[in-house]
Design an enzyme around this catalytic site. Sequence first.
Site: not given
Ligand code: KIV
Length: 275
Positions: A52-53, A91, A120, A122, A193
């Site tokens: 989600d970055s 994500d 993934k 959080e 992280e």
């Molecule tokens: O979204 C992302 O890029 C991440 C990484 C920084 C682990 O969650």
Amino acid sequence: MSNAPLQRAKFTVPMLAVSKSEQKKIAMITAYDATFACIVDAAGVDIILVGDSVATVFQGERTTLPVTLWEMEYHTRLVAKTRPRAMVVGDLPFGTYQVSPELAVTNSVALIKAGAECVKLEGGIHVASAIKAITQADIPVMGHIGLTPQSYHRMGGNKVQGRTDGIDPGSRDRLLEDAHSVEQAGACALVIEGIPGELAREITSKVSIPTIGIGAGVFCDGQVLVLHDALGLSDRSFKFAKAYAGLRTTSIDAITTYVDEVRLGIWPDDLHTFH
Ligand code: KIV
């Protein structure tokens, strides 16, 4: 010259456990489109994270909070279409797994249908029920604890976690508990992280699933970087990230030369002209 093997086995979810038991370090990097998915796969990464970055490095947002499920499905599809040897992790964006375990399963199914092989999310103790429900639907889950960017407002910014004692969110003991609850809930791996390297080492030695660190020191079972940071594509720089190339400068130089050649009337030259 590339050191990446020409042909390698497809990296799959069961290989995460094998990597941990054989102490083989796992290399993960983000990608959000087909072009870069092919590039990172050719370089031999084990896992491509459609993170989600994408919100901050691709969409120009200040945090990861605005990106939608639909947008994550879209980027996951672009990456998965390239059929990489690396495993594709999608994500789950903010708001898609916190409301109820049922909604977490429904939204994970959407990312799997878009081509993710694992999702993934959080959080620790509070998302254990979501992790359990998703894994019971036969969808592999990667956890993510420590500096969790979706907790931006609670943390008061993207701040290093695990430096305080106690059981409040982000404190040392709480992170150890978070790691255990993510593992107990059935996650196949855990991103850690933005925590001190010593704590990341302790977590790594105490959980049976592989840890993948970012800003968590060298003693994790693997590492992850955001692609734009690794390539030096953005103008941001962080203590925890390394630019292995300077593509921002290279790109600006290249396009400056193009602009100059257009203005001087020397592009296109005869070689690039049809007759
Ligand atoms: O979204 C992302 O890029 C991440 C990484 C920084 C682990 O969650």
